[in-house]
Every structure is written in structure tokens, then in C-alpha cells.
Write an enzyme that holds these catalytic residues in place. Structure first.
Site, short mmCIF file in Angstrom:
data_model
loop_
_atom_site.label_atom_id
_atom_site.label_comp_id
_atom_site.label_asym_id
_atom_site.label_seq_id
_atom_site.Cartn_x
_atom_site.Cartn_y
_atom_site.Cartn_z
N ARG A 1 -0.35 11.59 -7.88
CA ARG A 1 -1.24 12.44 -7.08
C ARG A 1 -0.53 13.15 -5.94
NH1 ARG A 1 -4.47 7.91 -8.38
NH2 ARG A 1 -3.85 7.03 -6.40
N GLU B 1 0.24 -5.27 -6.05
CA GLU B 1 -0.60 -6.46 -5.96
C GLU B 1 -0.51 -7.29 -7.24
OE1 GLU B 1 -4.61 -5.46 -5.00
OE2 GLU B 1 -4.01 -4.25 -3.29
#
Length: 116
Positions: free
Chosen positions: A5, A42
Site C-alpha cells: 500500500r 505477530e
């Protein structure tokens, strides 16, 4: 601009400023010799790459992405640019999730976001 992005903002910003734009991609997406840096997510690890000849030593750069969360991706991009001996002037993003303290991982590189 950072994959993916960051590609929405980096090229437009570079064009507006009359500057070049270099893309930092996820591993395996760039042709030719590359330099890579890994970072922690994560749920695991990931790698970013940049073409080895994308920048000249000493060239000044700004790292652009859409979002700063934990700072891992942007930190890895800064490490890549350092490997190429580029000078990172600043990191910028549209949105910063301040509760995750990602900007702390970027120090001493200045960081700017439009929205927090």
C-alpha cells in the site's frame, strides 16, 4: 514506497516533488540481484528486498508507507537502505497507530504521520 500500500503514496509523492521513487518489495518479487532484510510479524517472520543497484551510496531517501503499526516493516526498510549506504532523512505514513509505539523502532530517524 513499501510493498504494497505504500505504492499508492510513494510514487505520487515523488512525482509531485519531482523526485524518483524506489520500490521496496516483499521477498521474491524483484528481478536481478537484491539485498534483503527480515523482520518479525505477530505471526512469524517476513523479508523485504530492494534491488542492489537501486540507489547510489549517499543518496538521500524518505521511506513512505500507508500505516505505521509496530514499526517492523519500516525499520526493515531503513536497514535495507542502510545496507545500500543511502541516507534515510525521514519515514512517513498516512496513519500511525500510536498505541503500538512503532515510531520508537525507527529512532533516530525522524517520523511523520498525517493521522494518529
Amino acid at each position: 514506497g513499501l510493498d504494497s500500500r505504500g505504492f499508492l503514496f510513494g510514487p505520487s509523492l515523488a512525482q509531485e516533488l519531482g523526485l524518483g521513487c524506489v520500490l521496496v518489495r516483499k521477498r521474491g518479487k524483484l528481478p536481478g540481484p537484491t539485498v534483503s532484510a527480515s523482520y518479525t510479524l505477530e505471526y512469524g517472520k517476513a523479508e523485504l528486498e530492494i534491488q542492489r543497484d537501486a540507489l547510489e551510496p549517499g543518496q538521500k531517501v524518505v521511506v513512505v508507507d500507508d500505516l505505521l503499526a509496530t514499526g517492523g516493516t519500516m525499520r526493515a526498510a531503513c536497514e535495507l537502505l542502510s545496507q545500500l549506504q543511502a541516507e534515510v532523512l525521514e519515514c512517513v505514513s498516512l496513519v500511525e497507530l500510536t498505541s503500538l509505539k512503532g515510531r520508537e523502532k525507527l529512532a533516530p530517524v525522524p517520523f511523520f504521520s498525517l493521522l494518529q
